[in-house]
Design a protein around this motif. Structure first.
Motif, PDB file in Angstrom:
ATOM      1  N   LEU A 254      -2.471  -0.333  -6.738  1.00  0.00           N
ATOM      2  CA  LEU A 254      -2.587   0.626  -6.149  1.00  0.00           C
ATOM      3  C   LEU A 254      -3.651  -0.151  -4.623  1.00  0.00           C
ATOM      4  CD1 LEU A 254      -1.739   3.354  -4.139  1.00  0.00           C
ATOM      5  CD2 LEU A 254      -4.131   4.371  -5.309  1.00  0.00           C
ATOM      6  N   PRO A 255      -4.321  -0.683  -4.677  1.00  0.00           N
ATOM      7  CA  PRO A 255      -5.311  -1.081  -3.818  1.00  0.00           C
ATOM      8  C   PRO A 255      -4.514  -2.615  -3.658  1.00  0.00           C
ATOM      9  CG  PRO A 255      -6.547  -0.341  -6.003  1.00  0.00           C
ATOM     10  CD  PRO A 255      -5.389  -0.880  -6.307  1.00  0.00           C
ATOM     11  N   LYS A 256      -3.786  -3.463  -4.388  1.00  0.00           N
ATOM     12  CA  LYS A 256      -2.876  -4.258  -3.393  1.00  0.00           C
ATOM     13  C   LYS A 256      -1.880  -3.719  -3.388  1.00  0.00           C
ATOM     14  CE  LYS A 256      -0.601  -7.952  -5.382  1.00  0.00           C
ATOM     15  NZ  LYS A 256      -0.490  -9.136  -6.937  1.00  0.00           N
ATOM     16  N   LEU A 257      -1.157  -2.834  -3.627  1.00  0.00           N
ATOM     17  CA  LEU A 257      -0.493  -2.769  -2.228  1.00  0.00           C
ATOM     18  C   LEU A 257      -0.819  -1.735  -1.073  1.00  0.00           C
ATOM     19  CD1 LEU A 257       2.752  -2.633  -2.031  1.00  0.00           C
ATOM     20  CD2 LEU A 257       2.764  -0.014  -3.113  1.00  0.00           C
ATOM     21  N   ALA A 258      -1.505  -1.819  -1.102  1.00  0.00           N
ATOM     22  CA  ALA A 258      -2.512  -0.662  -0.068  1.00  0.00           C
ATOM     23  C   ALA A 258      -2.696  -1.514   0.971  1.00  0.00           C
ATOM     24  CB  ALA A 258      -3.238   0.349   0.237  1.00  0.00           C
ATOM     25  N   GLY A 259      -3.150  -2.981   0.694  1.00  0.00           N
ATOM     26  CA  GLY A 259      -3.419  -3.968   1.026  1.00  0.00           C
ATOM     27  C   GLY A 259      -2.953  -4.811   1.799  1.00  0.00           C
ATOM     28  N   LYS A 260      -1.749  -4.948   1.179  1.00  0.00           N
ATOM     29  CA  LYS A 260      -0.163  -5.614   1.880  1.00  0.00           C
ATOM     30  C   LYS A 260       0.182  -4.146   2.667  1.00  0.00           C
ATOM     31  CE  LYS A 260       1.579  -7.685  -2.072  1.00  0.00           C
ATOM     32  NZ  LYS A 260       1.570  -9.051  -1.611  1.00  0.00           N
ATOM     33  N   LEU A 261      -0.054  -3.191   2.744  1.00  0.00           N
ATOM     34  CA  LEU A 261       0.820  -2.090   3.671  1.00  0.00           C
ATOM     35  C   LEU A 261      -0.505  -2.062   5.136  1.00  0.00           C
ATOM     36  CD1 LEU A 261       2.004   0.573   1.788  1.00  0.00           C
ATOM     37  CD2 LEU A 261       3.255  -0.976   3.211  1.00  0.00           C
ATOM     38  N   MET A 262      -1.557  -2.568   4.688  1.00  0.00           N
ATOM     39  CA  MET A 262      -2.723  -2.695   5.483  1.00  0.00           C
ATOM     40  C   MET A 262      -3.319  -1.159   6.143  1.00  0.00           C
ATOM     41  SD  MET A 262      -2.170  -5.672   8.000  1.00  0.00           S
ATOM     42  CE  MET A 262      -0.596  -5.133   8.555  1.00  0.00           C
ATOM     43  N   VAL A 263      -3.299  -0.453   4.642  1.00  0.00           N
ATOM     44  CA  VAL A 263      -3.128   1.222   4.692  1.00  0.00           C
ATOM     45  C   VAL A 263      -4.791   1.168   4.010  1.00  0.00           C
ATOM     46  CG1 VAL A 263      -1.579   1.911   5.691  1.00  0.00           C
ATOM     47  CG2 VAL A 263      -1.998   1.991   3.186  1.00  0.00           C
ATOM     48  N   THR A 264      -5.281   2.457   3.915  1.00  0.00           N
ATOM     49  CA  THR A 264      -5.961   3.043   2.349  1.00  0.00           C
ATOM     50  C   THR A 264      -5.627   3.131   1.042  1.00  0.00           C
ATOM     51  OG1 THR A 264      -6.408   4.739   2.991  1.00  0.00           O
ATOM     52  CG2 THR A 264      -7.840   4.027   4.508  1.00  0.00           C
ATOM     53  N   SER A 265      -6.482   2.924  -0.306  1.00  0.00           N
ATOM     54  CA  SER A 265      -5.736   3.387  -0.809  1.00  0.00           C
ATOM     55  C   SER A 265      -5.438   5.330  -0.893  1.00  0.00           C
ATOM     56  CB  SER A 265      -6.444   2.809  -1.807  1.00  0.00           C
ATOM     57  OG  SER A 265      -6.813   1.998  -2.282  1.00  0.00           O
ATOM     58  N   ASN A 266      -6.356   5.676  -0.126  1.00  0.00           N
ATOM     59  CA  ASN A 266      -6.015   7.298  -0.737  1.00  0.00           C
ATOM     60  C   ASN A 266      -4.753   7.320   0.364  1.00  0.00           C
ATOM     61  OD1 ASN A 266      -8.608   7.493  -2.279  1.00  0.00           O
ATOM     62  ND2 ASN A 266      -9.558   7.421  -0.209  1.00  0.00           N
ATOM     63  N   LEU A 267      -4.649   7.348   1.448  1.00  0.00           N
ATOM     64  CA  LEU A 267      -3.319   7.394   2.123  1.00  0.00           C
ATOM     65  C   LEU A 267      -1.684   7.025   1.220  1.00  0.00           C
ATOM     66  CD1 LEU A 267      -2.124   8.061   4.765  1.00  0.00           C
ATOM     67  CD2 LEU A 267      -2.246   5.896   5.590  1.00  0.00           C
ATOM     68  N   LEU A 268      -2.401   5.758   0.832  1.00  0.00           N
ATOM     69  CA  LEU A 268      -0.949   5.391   0.466  1.00  0.00           C
ATOM     70  C   LEU A 268      -1.021   6.163  -1.146  1.00  0.00           C
ATOM     71  CD1 LEU A 268       1.636   3.477  -0.033  1.00  0.00           C
ATOM     72  CD2 LEU A 268      -0.230   2.025  -1.637  1.00  0.00           C
ATOM     73  N   ALA A 276       7.386  11.750  -2.460  1.00  0.00           N
ATOM     74  CA  ALA A 276       8.241  11.130  -3.641  1.00  0.00           C
ATOM     75  C   ALA A 276       8.384  12.109  -4.838  1.00  0.00           C
ATOM     76  CB  ALA A 276       7.351   9.848  -4.034  1.00  0.00           C
ATOM     77  N   GLY A 277       6.727  13.004  -4.944  1.00  0.00           N
ATOM     78  CA  GLY A 277       5.963  13.889  -5.708  1.00  0.00           C
ATOM     79  C   GLY A 277       6.115  12.951  -7.334  1.00  0.00           C
ATOM     80  N   LEU A 278       5.262  11.907  -7.465  1.00  0.00           N
ATOM     81  CA  LEU A 278       5.002  10.552  -8.008  1.00  0.00           C
ATOM     82  C   LEU A 278       3.528  10.289  -8.233  1.00  0.00           C
ATOM     83  CD1 LEU A 278       8.967   9.145  -8.392  1.00  0.00           C
ATOM     84  CD2 LEU A 278       7.561  11.143 -10.655  1.00  0.00           C
ATOM     85  N   ASN A 279       2.880  10.439  -8.693  1.00  0.00           N
ATOM     86  CA  ASN A 279       1.793   9.246  -9.122  1.00  0.00           C
ATOM     87  C   ASN A 279       2.555   8.077  -9.000  1.00  0.00           C
ATOM     88  OD1 ASN A 279       2.225   7.987 -11.360  1.00  0.00           O
ATOM     89  ND2 ASN A 279       1.489  10.237 -12.205  1.00  0.00           N
ATOM     90  N   PHE A 280       1.203   7.001  -8.452  1.00  0.00           N
ATOM     91  CA  PHE A 280       1.702   5.348  -8.368  1.00  0.00           C
ATOM     92  C   PHE A 280       2.018   4.561  -9.073  1.00  0.00           C
ATOM     93  CE2 PHE A 280       0.568   0.908  -7.912  1.00  0.00           C
ATOM     94  CZ  PHE A 280       0.980   0.620  -7.224  1.00  0.00           C
ATOM     95  N   PRO A 281       1.808   4.822 -10.822  1.00  0.00           N
ATOM     96  CA  PRO A 281       2.652   4.280 -11.440  1.00  0.00           C
ATOM     97  C   PRO A 281       3.618   4.754 -11.775  1.00  0.00           C
ATOM     98  CG  PRO A 281       0.545   4.834 -12.210  1.00  0.00           C
ATOM     99  CD  PRO A 281       0.585   5.668 -11.011  1.00  0.00           C
ATOM    100  N   ASP A 282       4.564   5.504 -11.429  1.00  0.00           N
ATOM    101  CA  ASP A 282       5.750   6.334 -11.512  1.00  0.00           C
ATOM    102  C   ASP A 282       6.489   6.248 -10.646  1.00  0.00           C
ATOM    103  OD1 ASP A 282       5.092   7.457 -14.647  1.00  0.00           O
ATOM    104  OD2 ASP A 282       4.958   9.445 -13.522  1.00  0.00           O
ATOM    105  N   PHE A 283       6.093   5.881  -9.385  1.00  0.00           N
ATOM    106  CA  PHE A 283       6.745   6.125  -8.127  1.00  0.00           C
ATOM    107  C   PHE A 283       7.559   4.085  -8.509  1.00  0.00           C
ATOM    108  CE2 PHE A 283       6.668   3.784  -4.395  1.00  0.00           C
ATOM    109  CZ  PHE A 283       8.447   4.284  -3.314  1.00  0.00           C
ATOM    110  N   ILE A 284       6.089   3.015  -8.881  1.00  0.00           N
ATOM    111  CA  ILE A 284       6.567   2.189  -9.265  1.00  0.00           C
ATOM    112  C   ILE A 284       7.732   1.727  -9.925  1.00  0.00           C
ATOM    113  CG2 ILE A 284       5.544  -0.477  -9.200  1.00  0.00           C
ATOM    114  CD1 ILE A 284       4.906   0.414  -6.776  1.00  0.00           C
ATOM    115  N   ASN A 285       7.081   2.607 -11.455  1.00  0.00           N
ATOM    116  CA  ASN A 285       8.513   2.401 -12.337  1.00  0.00           C
ATOM    117  C   ASN A 285       9.778   2.459 -12.622  1.00  0.00           C
ATOM    118  OD1 ASN A 285       6.633   1.517 -14.054  1.00  0.00           O
ATOM    119  ND2 ASN A 285       5.765   3.089 -14.938  1.00  0.00           N
TER     120      ASN A 285
END
Length: 343
Positions: A254-268, A276-285
């Motif tokens: 999550l922090p790595k992806l947030a960094g690429k988007l230049m947003v905070t991890s909380n916002l992402l 998406a109605g999903l948590n981060f792991p499920d969304f990526i999966n």
């Protein structure tokens, strides 16, 4: 086999009573989608009045009912599609606020008809095309409602999409029943009240099964992020994921992806949860599973092991891949591959 008089009367009335009960209940739901719930409650009550008018007309001697009941039935008919449109907007937009200038004007025809109910007669509705106009005016809202659902479908959870489609389809089917009877004469008049009973029973079942339809997640009630921020972040996220192989990185966090988007991890995190109605792991999966399905469909991978496809999709564990694949496709990787070979 024809339905008996008593059975037909009961069946056609159940939906109206259930709709009234459903609407009153929604007025009591104070947590979450308050404005959306009020608009849905008004829609259900308006529909119930319309149905009561139909039942009264059909079962009364000589099809004669009091003018006030007739006018209330026809009048509320003018509010059904506007209320549906307003409800859909309030549901998908967290920051929606009812505007008397923008929104109430759509309900003015209904209000006028109700205020004039002591004076209007069936001559206006039947001989001066009042009823025909009220039916056809509903057609104006249909494409806008459908477009709104399509536009926001990616932001809705599976149950929310089912709710939207069921509500929209139910309203449309009952409306077509009235249109088919009055304009084309091909549907029995009592068919619409009976259809409405089936529709409202199914909607009530969904509501009992998934009460989250009527509430927003409590953890985001006091969110510091605006809907515009969430929308922009989600748009940028979708664009980033569609450009390359980012989701195939097994070390993506999550922090790595947030960094690429230049947003905070909380916002992402909140963006993914809400859109998406999903948590981060499920969304990526879910994206990795889409990639895996594409590899399965690629003839070049026909003889590759399932583990190879799992690792190329971004998974670093075959067991995690199998579990995720079953979760998002309701089948196993092996069964999915076999189904492709049968085509």
């Amino acid at each position: 086999m024809k339905m008996s008089f008593e059975m037909l009367l009961v069946t056609s009335c159940i939906g109206a009573f259930q709709s009234i009960f459903f609407g009153v209940y929604l007025f009591t739901v104070r947590k979450g989608r308050t404005i959306a719930n009020v608009l849905l409650a008004l829609l259900l009550i308006a529909f119930a009045i319309r149905i009561f008018k139909s039942v009264g007309y059909y079962f009364s001697d000589g099809h004669v009912i009091p003018n006030v009941l007739m006018n209330f039935g026809f009048g509320t008919n003018l509010a059904i599609m506007p209320l549906l449109w307003l409800y859909l907007n309030a549901f998908v937009n967290k920051e929606y606020r009812f505007s008397w200038r923008r929104d109430f004007i759509q309900l003015v025809p209904c209000v006028i008809a109700l205020l004039l109910s002591p004076f209007l007669t069936d001559y206006f509705w039947m001989n001066q095309n009042g009823y025909t106009i009220s039916l056809l005016s509903m057609l104006v809202y249909l494409p806008f409602c459908v477009h709104l659902i399509i536009k926001h479908q990616s932001c809705l959870s599976k149950i929310q999409r089912l709710w939207f489609i069921s509500l929209m389809s139910g309203v449309t089917v009952v409306w077509f029943g009235y249109l088919g009877n009055f304009v084309f004469g091909i549907v029995p008049y009592i068919a619409s009240p009976v259809l409405f009973t089936l529709v409202i029973c199914f909607l009530s079942f969904l509501a009992l099964k998934e009460s989250s339809i009527f509430t927003r997640e409590a953890k985001y009630q006091s969110s510091s992020y605006t809907q515009a921020q969430i929308d922009v972040c989600y748009s940028q996220l979708q664009q980033l994921l569609s450009q390359g192989q980012l989701s195939r990185d097994p070390g993506l966090t999550l922090p790595k992806l947030a960094g690429k988007l230049m947003v905070t991890s909380n916002l992402l995190s909140e963006t993914i949860n809400r859109k998406a109605g999903l948590n981060f792991p499920d969304f990526i999966n879910s994206h990795r599973i889409s990639d895996a399905k594409a590899l399965f469909e690629n003839p070049a991978y026909d003889h590759q092991k399932i583990a190879t496809i799992a690792f190329e999709s971004g998974f670093n564990s075959l067991s995690v891949f199998n579990s995720a694949f079953k979760k998002f496709t309701s089948t196993t990787p092996s069964a999915f591959r076999r189904s492709l070979r049968r085509l």
